[in-house]
Scaffold this active site. Structure first.
Site, short mmCIF file in Angstrom:
data_model
loop_
_atom_site.label_atom_id
_atom_site.label_comp_id
_atom_site.label_asym_id
_atom_site.label_seq_id
_atom_site.Cartn_x
_atom_site.Cartn_y
_atom_site.Cartn_z
NE ARG A 178 -3.62 -2.29 2.50
CZ ARG A 178 -4.59 -2.50 3.39
NH1 ARG A 178 -4.84 -1.58 4.31
NH2 ARG A 178 -5.30 -3.61 3.37
NE ARG B 255 -1.40 5.54 9.21
CZ ARG B 255 -2.69 5.25 9.35
NH1 ARG B 255 -3.35 4.72 8.35
NH2 ARG B 255 -3.31 5.48 10.50
CD GLU C 256 -8.68 0.05 10.62
OE1 GLU C 256 -8.52 -0.77 9.69
OE2 GLU C 256 -8.78 1.28 10.44
CB SER D 254 -11.69 -3.14 8.31
OG SER D 254 -11.33 -1.90 8.89
NE ARG E 1 -2.42 -0.75 10.76
CZ ARG E 1 -3.33 0.15 10.42
NH1 ARG E 1 -4.54 0.09 10.97
NH2 ARG E 1 -3.06 1.11 9.57
#
Length: 460
Positions: free
Chosen positions: A286, A301, A373, A376, A415
């Site tokens: 990403r 991130r 987070e 999801s 994460r």
């Protein structure tokens, strides 16, 4: 059966308008679409009528013996054919314009989704675990729990935990983002020794858990074509977040969800085959464009990471129950790790175009004093399947409609590592390994592995 967005456009446009309002979008797009659809249907009727008349005249020509009458009918057929071709060309243009606008529509927001334009409007629905709360963060913790009417048990600690980035590079010395930045750029990293094993252990733990529930394990392609990616995400919004292979019609995947969605591209699935439950494991790439200065330090991130992803093809009437199953699976994984979390119902403005409803699982991060987070889980209903032409075939009457698709993170390794570094560190810098992961570590570390210890500083 018609795609749900087109059906609502024709039968109940106010539902579409209201959904766009909830997302903070202009509802007048619905009126423009309705005009295009009405024009398309008018032209379609006209084309069908001319085709019918042309067929009647063609049959009459074969039966007519009178030369003059035959000549007249041939001329009339020629005129009808020319008229039909002109109308078909116009129909094609209107259909293309209508389809382009239809594909720009986001999914219809489910009635249970809270309305708001940012994550500040996300609504917590449950909490789990006993967080460690540094005394200096007590007010912030209460703001994130009691404000919503929850009474969460917690442990007050008087020492402030070290942030995951400093734990990674300075305390444990098992990562290097500075050298990775020299080699590859910002938001890349090197991991070493115990943290590499921990990364793989987290993946194996998630795979074991989900395959034991009957999910089919899939190693997908790490690159996909544009037509597949267009069917899975809103390219106008996310194109800057996706890595493209120069000179080729290929993109690096941002998640296993994307190639898993393409697994049944242009195919039909029989009713008795559903639900199809898949668990994909892959690297993810990403750009994190637009992330700005958020989480520049550490590995929270980043541009690449490993992830285990859940994906389900479902009958429409079963998809909402399956969304609850997906988030429950993720909760079981994080409960097994012992990481305290909350589940939030994501606000309408934060859903993203494909999702009709989304849950986020957020873990308490003691060094930051906030929930972050980790997972999801979304029901995209028939938003993806329409674009990818994936249909459900009902045995009764062989009715064809679009399947529903759902996706959810199981574990994103980096994460999860940040959460472990903050939640399970001791005052001396030792990080205790969650018990469920130790069996995956011991065969490789050649000794029982219940903790990662800090590197002792040399005496000056």
């Amino acid at each position: 059966m018609t795609w749900s967005l087109l059906r609502y456009l024709r039968e109940n446009p106010e539902i579409l308008r209201e959904s766009l309002r909830k997302r903070g979008m202009d509802p007048s797009l619905v009126d423009k679409l309705r005009k295009l659809d009405e024009e398309w249907r008018r032209l379609k009727r006209a084309v069908d009528e001319i085709r019918h008349r042309h067929n009647i005249i063609t049959r009459s020509i074969a039966k007519t013996k009178d030369p003059e009458e035959r000549k007249r009918l041939i001329e009339e057929a020629r005129k009808l054919l020319k008229e039909r071709e002109q109308l078909e060309e116009k129909l094609k243009r209107v259909e293309a314009e209508r389809e382009k606008l239809l594909l720009s529509l986001p999914n219809i927001v489910h009635e249970s989704v809270p309305v708001g334009d940012s994550d500040e409007y996300n609504v917590p629905i449950r909490f789990w675990g006993r967080p460690k709360v540094y005394r200096g963060f007590l007010e912030a913790f209460r703001e994130q729990t009691e404000k919503w009417g929850f009474k969460v048990d917690y442990e007050v600690i008087d020492w402030k935990p070290i942030g995951h980035a400093d734990m990674l590079e300075h305390v444990l010395r098992l990562g290097d983002t500075m050298k990775a930045a020299e080699v590859a750029g910002s938001r890349f990293y090197y991991l070493f020794d115990d943290l590499v094993w921990l990364d793989f252990a987290l993946l194996m733990y998630a795979i074991d858990h989900l395959t034991s529930k009957g999910y089919k394990l899939v190693l997908p392609p790490y690159m996909i074509r544009h037509k597949i990616l267009m069917g899975v995400i809103d390219m106008d919004t996310f194109e800057d977040a996706i890595y493209k292979i120069e000179g080729e019609d290929l993109y690096l995947i941002a998640t296993a969800e994307h190639p898993l969605a393409g697994l049944y591209y242009n195919e039909e699935i029989m009713e008795d085959e559903l639900p199809l439950k898949l668990v994909g494991v892959s690297p993810c790439f990403r750009k994190e464009a637009g992330a700005g200065n958020r989480d520049l330090k550490g590995i929270f991130r980043v541009h690449q990471f490993h992830k285990v992803e859940q994906y389900i093809y479902a009958k429409p009437e079963e998809s909402w129950d399956l969304l609850e199953e997906l988030i429950r699976n993720a909760e079981e994984l994080f409960q097994g790790l012992g990481l305290p979390y909350r589940v939030v119902n994501v606000a309408s403005g934060e859903l993203g175009a494909p999702a009709a409803k989304k849950y986020d699982l957020e873990v308490w991060m003691p060094a930051q004093g906030r929930y972050r987070e980790m997972v999801s889980a979304s029901n995209t209903t028939d938003w993806q399947s329409y674009r990818l032409n994936i249909r459900l075939v009902r045995r009764k009457g062989m009715v064809r409609e679009y399947v529903h698709t759902l996706n959810s993170t199981a574990i994103a390794s980096t994460r999860a590592i940040t959460a472990i570094l903050e939640n399970f560190q001791e005052p001396d810098g030792t990080v205790v390994i969650p018990k469920v992961l130790r069996k995956y570590l011991e065969p490789f570390t050649k000794a029982p592995k219940d903790a990662i210890h800090p590197v002792k500083k040399e005496k000056e």
